[in-house]
Motif scaffolding. Structure first.
Motif, PDB file in Angstrom:
ATOM      1  N   ASN A 147      12.479  72.566  61.767  1.00 15.86           N
ATOM      2  CA  ASN A 147      12.876  72.160  60.419  1.00 15.86           C
ATOM      3  C   ASN A 147      13.571  73.287  59.668  1.00 15.86           C
ATOM      4  O   ASN A 147      13.552  74.417  60.124  1.00 15.86           O
ATOM      5  CB  ASN A 147      11.613  71.718  59.650  1.00 15.86           C
ATOM      6  CG  ASN A 147      11.395  70.223  59.773  1.00 15.86           C
ATOM      7  OD1 ASN A 147      12.330  69.449  59.707  1.00 15.86           O
ATOM      8  ND2 ASN A 147      10.142  69.826  59.946  1.00 15.86           N
ATOM      9  N   CYS A 169      13.661  63.886  64.491  1.00 18.63           N
ATOM     10  CA  CYS A 169      12.509  64.000  63.579  1.00 18.63           C
ATOM     11  C   CYS A 169      11.476  62.946  63.951  1.00 18.63           C
ATOM     12  O   CYS A 169      11.817  61.847  64.370  1.00 18.63           O
ATOM     13  CB  CYS A 169      12.991  63.748  62.155  1.00 18.63           C
ATOM     14  SG  CYS A 169      11.666  63.494  60.964  1.00 18.63           S
ATOM     15  N   ASP A 170      10.201  63.289  63.745  1.00 20.66           N
ATOM     16  CA  ASP A 170       9.142  62.346  64.137  1.00 20.66           C
ATOM     17  C   ASP A 170       8.603  61.514  62.972  1.00 20.66           C
ATOM     18  O   ASP A 170       7.705  60.715  63.159  1.00 20.66           O
ATOM     19  CB  ASP A 170       7.983  63.102  64.798  1.00 20.66           C
ATOM     20  CG  ASP A 170       7.258  63.989  63.815  1.00 20.66           C
ATOM     21  OD1 ASP A 170       7.715  64.112  62.659  1.00 20.66           O
ATOM     22  OD2 ASP A 170       6.226  64.562  64.194  1.00 20.66           O
ATOM     23  N   HIS A 200      14.668  62.883  56.603  1.00 20.77           N
ATOM     24  CA  HIS A 200      13.660  62.839  55.527  1.00 20.77           C
ATOM     25  C   HIS A 200      14.237  62.165  54.286  1.00 20.77           C
ATOM     26  O   HIS A 200      13.923  62.560  53.150  1.00 20.77           O
ATOM     27  CB  HIS A 200      13.132  64.257  55.199  1.00 20.77           C
ATOM     28  CG  HIS A 200      12.275  64.828  56.293  1.00 20.77           C
ATOM     29  ND1 HIS A 200      11.643  66.050  56.190  1.00 20.77           N
ATOM     30  CD2 HIS A 200      11.930  64.340  57.510  1.00 20.77           C
ATOM     31  CE1 HIS A 200      10.951  66.291  57.297  1.00 20.77           C
ATOM     32  NE2 HIS A 200      11.116  65.273  58.120  1.00 20.77           N
TER      33      HIS A 200
HETATM   34 MN    MN Z   1      10.760  65.566  60.277  1.00 23.83          MN
END
Ligand code: MN
Ligand code: NAD
Ligand code: G6P
Length: 445
Positions: A147, A169-170, A200
């Motif tokens: 990140n 991204c998870d 995000h």
């Molecule tokens: Mn993420």
């Protein structure tokens, strides 16, 4: 089946043991020849590495294992680099979160001023990994989840446009796991989703089961009342709050289902008021996940055995295996990735790094067309993507002015005055990590 060699960069990460266990669970579909850990902090990595060595000895003694701080040893002869570094570690995350709070602005790992500060640290670290990979294993792919992924992805687009780096991204996966629970499905893989946004910073527009039945109405019904909270929720306190707050985020645009991170942009006042300047998420992680993971690794080392270990497979990191398999075996899996827009969102900057579904095969991702997006999302995304681009521009040109503009443009910061005060504190705190910024042409009245 071919066996693959992998280096995990950021070997000392709290996520490494869970990912190693997850890789071992998936050996039948993704066989491994060699597994290496690489970190620039030998002491931190050694605890994780010693434990992983014992785990491998018990579960898969055929896999060659190496933990090193030497880039040549780490990056030579690998097919995949799985990267999850945290430049500045939790000590700097804590400052990212606490400095803005002093100025009336919330602090967060990837959003607002904290995310910008972390971005300025991360860019150099991730580029260094790419360069090692290209020097020692030019055919390898990097699966990057270091990140702040939005800023890191924009930096890779600008500075390493031809590199084989996939940014992922998870968070959507975590939310989709919750959606599957809400719907009573066995797996999120029973859902086919349409989603778009920035990292995000995005929205689901369509979710169907394999027969094409629309699952959105049932999900909306739940999210309207409970956000993404599920029965038997075992999330940490701060995450529980985030999953519940999704109902207020949803209220703003009931046509879509939101990513939880939008709470920082829609309700920054709420987040600020609910922050404790003495105890932020970094403290919660250091006392929780970090203590737990390092403690469990220590026990494995003392016992020279994993018996009784509470370390568990990070099931939800299986997306990393899915991505590696998509490249390795040309599976054509549909996955959300952070890629250059290039017209996928037709009324949005073609050079923006957007998070959208892609079909992934041996030659990388193919974007799925999204078409036009509504004014609300477009406006929000234009502002946010400009913040991300200005941060990368500031890093490249070493410009104080550009970074001040980035902070001022962030929806989370109320004025240029506050932005400047935060920036000056962040510069001081990050002097060992950020490039030196040139201030000469700054005019402040
Ligand atoms: Mn993420
Ligand atoms: P952590 O601090 O436990 O681990 C990070 C490791 O990186 C540390 O061991 C550190 O020494 C190492 N490191 C720092 N700079 C380095 C460099 N230049 N070269 C090599 N190693 C370096 O952090 P964590 O909480 O386990 O998270 C790891 C990373 O994964 C973070 O960036 C986090 O934000 C990210 N993450 C991303 C997602 C996603 O959705 N993309 C999900 C989970 C975690
Ligand atoms: C989610 C996000 C990651 C982020 C993590 C933070 O998984 O997708 O990008 O790093 O949450 O988790 P933490 O537990 O470290 O606050």
């Amino acid at each position: 089946m071919k066996k693959f060699s992998i280096v995990i960069a950021g070997g000392g990460s709290t996520f490494t043991p869970g990912i190693v266990l997850m890789l071992l669970e998936n050996l039948n579909q993704f066989p491994i020849q060699k597994l290496k850990l690489y970190d620039n902090d030998a002491a931190r990595q050694s605890t994780i590495a010693e434990a992983c060595k014992i785990i491998l000895k018990e579960k898969a003694p055929g896999i060659e294992f190496l933990a090193t701080t030497d880039p040549e040893a780490a990056f030579t002869d690998v097919d995949f680099v799985m990267a999850h570094i945290r430049v500045g570690k939790y000590a700097m995350r804590e400052l990212d979160e606490k400095i803005p709070l002093k100025h009336g602005v919330f602090g967060q790992e990837t959003c607002g001023p904290g995310g910008i500060a972390y971005g300025m640290r991360s860019i150099g670290g991730v580029l260094e990994l790419i360069d090692y990979m290209e020097k020692y294993s030019p055919d390898a792919w990097m699966l990057n989840y270091s990140n702040p992924a939005a800023i890191v992805a924009e930096a890779t687009r600008r500075l390493r446009p031809d590199s084989k780096v996939l940014n992922i991204c998870d968070m959507p996966i975590g939310i989709e796991n919750r959606m599957a629970q809400i719907l009573g499905l066995k797996s999120r893989k029973e859902m086919k989703v349409r989603y778009y946004g920035l990292n995000h910073f995005g929205w689901w527009t369509d979710i169907r089961d394999q027969n094409g039945n629309d699952l959105i109405p049932k999900l909306k019904e739940h999210v309207r009342k409970h956000g993404y909270t599920v029965p038997k929720d075992d999330a940490d306190a701060s995450w529980s709050d985030t999953f519940l707050k999704a109902r207020d985020v949803y209220a703003l645009d009931p046509d879509t289902l939101p990513n939880t991170y939008l709470k920082y942009y829609f309700y920054p006042d709420y987040v600020f008021e609910h922050s404790n300047p003495e105890y932020t998420r970094a403290n919660e992680v250091m006392e929780g996940r970090e203590k737990f993971v390092f403690g469990e690794c220590q026990k494995i080392i003392e016992n020279q055995s994993t018996q009784g270990s509470k370390l568990h497979v990070d099931e939800h990191a299986s997306y990393i295996v899915d991505l590696a398999r998509a490249i390795a075996f040309n599976t054509q899996e549909r996955m959300l990735l952070i890629v250059e827009n290039q017209g996928a969102i037709s009324n949005f900057d073609p050079t923006a790094m957007v998070e959208i579904p892609c079909i992934v095969g041996s030659n990388g991702p193919e974007r799925i067309a999204i078409g036009e997006i509504p004014q609300f999302q477009k406006g929000l995304m234009e502002q946010q993507v400009s913040v991300e681009k200005l941060v990368v521009e500031a890093w490249i040109t070493r410009s104080y002015q550009k970074l001040w503009q980035a902070l001022t443009l962030s929806k989370t910061v109320p004025s240029a005055k506050v932005a400047k005060a935060i920036l000056d504190d962040l510069i001081e705190a990050n002097k060992d990590y950020w490039p030196k910024l040139h201030k000469e042409d700054v005019v402040v009245r």
